[in-house]
Design an enzyme around this catalytic site. Structure first.
Site: not given
Ligand SMILES: NC(=O)c1ccc[n+]([C@@H]2O[C@H](COP(=O)([O-])OP(=O)(O)OC[C@H]3O[C@@H](n4cnc5c(N)ncnc54)[C@H](O)[C@@H]3O)[C@@H](O)[C@H]2O)c1
Length: 438
Positions: A149-152, A250, A254, A261, A329
């Site tokens: 996923e590439f969302l920001k 980008f 800053g 991420c 975070r």
């Molecule tokens: N946040 C971003 O902008 C972003 C963008 C692209 C990719 N990612 C990637 O996506 C992934 C998720 O990131 P996020 O920011 O959404 O994380 P997050 O911590 O916000 O969400 C993860 C969720 O998974 C749940 N969880 C954990 N174990 C579980 C299980 N066994 N069953 C059901 N739910 C469970 C947690 O309770 C939490 O709500 C990561 O690998 C991250 O690197 C994040």
């Protein structure tokens, strides 16, 4: 299509909601009971522009549901997305424990063929590991697709709805075409769906984040050098940005990158390289520069006020790691506020969305203000840490009256030094000549 999204965080919730919005039946699963209870009661656990309205509409129409019951969701969902966290472990590697645990849980409960999609950011080889893990638990056929996923955060809904590209990796024509079908409504402007093998898809995500983090550290170092040689990084940035090989995006100096991420993904690439016997020198430098950059604003505060900040009060505007999110975070604000507290200062903070998160992190060590001006009374200086839009054109005369001394440390270069000169502020930007009132 019936979909199960496992992990209802920033990525899972946006993914599930946007797939529901395009007409699929989606069940979002999480182990966090409080989060699921809140979502069922219409309370959205994160701040993300546009998300709340879409969740309300799709839950009301019955296309979007929330549960803690993974088995029930997998029973209905032909395609199961894994969107749980992949935090850094002690060695900097991405910990795929939660991803493989969910893969195991899916395998144990799936009643027939399933497509299991890895949406979490996972190291190269994780799809293969997931295949082994699932095969050890079930005799049903399955496919494992990588779909990074590439969302920001801050524009997550828009990014998901109109992605620059969609990357899907796998080796089964049937499941790849299912995924293409799912994403077709989001690429009507001909943005590509790129199909590749699992490993290349996994690597693509890390390469993208590592490159973006490199741009940030690069322009930060250029800004720091500009300060040394009395050049203006705002002009330099424009000067290089018009080169089409470089571009304007980008490239803003800053106080360093943060968030859930970039820091963890940069660490993970360094670690993956080390495991392969390679020293990823550029990324190590990117990380070192970023850590140093988080201290830059505090260094400037010390240069102005001295080492000891006892009896001083500072206002901080912006705590989230970037605007339009409540996510703190690895936010630079964490390092900055802590360093000021350690030096004995009193801190008053404001953020349009992250105050609740901040309260969990700082407790009663700082004071919290819903209105930005309320953080300013008696402040020796204001530090701007996140570039929320509402900070761009503040009421400077009002600020000057409220503050003890009109001093601004601007970690995001929001203001023109010439304007600050006229408004009577001592002003420290990044990579530009500061304004010091006589
Ligand atoms: N946040 C971003 O902008 C972003 C963008 C692209 C990719 N990612 C990637 O996506 C992934 C998720 O990131 P996020 O920011 O959404 O994380 P997050 O911590 O916000 O969400 C993860 C969720 O998974 C749940 N969880 C954990 N174990 C579980 C299980 N066994 N069953 C059901 N739910 C469970 C947690 O309770 C939490 O709500 C990561 O690998 C991250 O690197 C994040």
């Amino acid at each position: 299509m019936q979909l199960a999204i496992i992990g209802t965080g920033y990525v899972g919730l946006v993914t599930g909601t946007c797939f529901a919005e395009s007409g699929n039946d989606v069940t979002c699963v999480d182990i966090d009971q409080r989060k699921i209870a809140e979502l069922r009661n219409g309370k959205i656990p994160i701040y993300e522009p546009g998300l709340e309205e879409l969740i309300r509409r799709n839950t009301a129409l019955g296309r979007l549901q929330f549960t803690t019951d993974l088995a029930a969701a997998v029973k209905e969902g032909m395609v199961c997305f894994i969107a749980v966290g992949t935090p850094s472990d002690a060695d900097g590697a991405a910990d795929v424990g939660m991803v493989l645990q969910v893969a195991t849980d899916i395998a144990r409960t799936m009643p027939g063929y399933r497509v299991i999609v890895l949406k979490s950011t996972v190291p190269v080889g994780t799809a293969d590991k997931a295949r082994e893990t699932i095969a050890a638990q079930t005799d049903h056929p399955f496919d494992v697709i990588s779909n990074p996923e590439f969302l920001k955060e801050g524009t997550a809904v828009e990014d998901f709805m109109k992605p620059d590209r969609v990357v899907i990796g796998g080796n089964s024509a049937h499941s790849l075409s299912l995924l293409k079908e799912l994403y077709t409504p989001f690429v009507r402007t001909e943005n590509p769906i790129l199909v590749m093998d699992n490993r290349s898809a996994e690597m693509t995500k890390y390469a993208a984040n590592a490159f973006l983090a490199t741009r940030i550290s690069f322009i930060n170092e250029i800004a720091n050098l500009c300060e040394k040689v009395s050049a203006d990084v705002a002009d330099v940035r424009r000067g290089i940005g018009f080169d089409r090989r470089i571009g304007h995006y980008f490239l803003f100096p800053g106080v360093g990158y943060g968030g859930s991420c970039f820091p963890k993904d940069v660490r993970a690439v360094i670690r993956t390289a080390a495991d392969g016997g390679m020293d990823f020198a550029i990324l190590k430098a990117v990380e070192t520069v970023n850590e140093r950059q988080k201290h830059l604003l505090v260094d400037k505060v010390h240069a102005h006020f001295g080492k000891n900040l006892h009896g001083r009060k500072f206002a901080v505007w912006g705590l989230a790691f970037k605007p339009r999110t409540d996510d703190m975070r690895e936010a630079p604000a964490l390092v900055i506020v802590q360093a000021l507290l350690d030096a004995g200062a009193e801190i008053a903070v404001h953020d349009p969305e992250a105050l609740e998160r901040a309260r969990e992190l700082f407790g009663d060590r700082v004071s919290y203000h819903r209105i930005n001006y309320d953080a300013l009374p008696d402040a020796d200086a204001l530090l701007i840490v996140t570039e929320w839009n509402e900070f761009r054109r503040p009421d400077f005369p009002r600020m000057r009256t409220l503050m003890k001394t009109p001093v601004i440390f601007d970690g995001r270069n929001l203001y023109e030094p010439s304007v600050m000169q006229q408004e009577g502020f001592t002003y420290y930007p990044i990579g530009r000549t500061p304004v010091v009132q006589g």
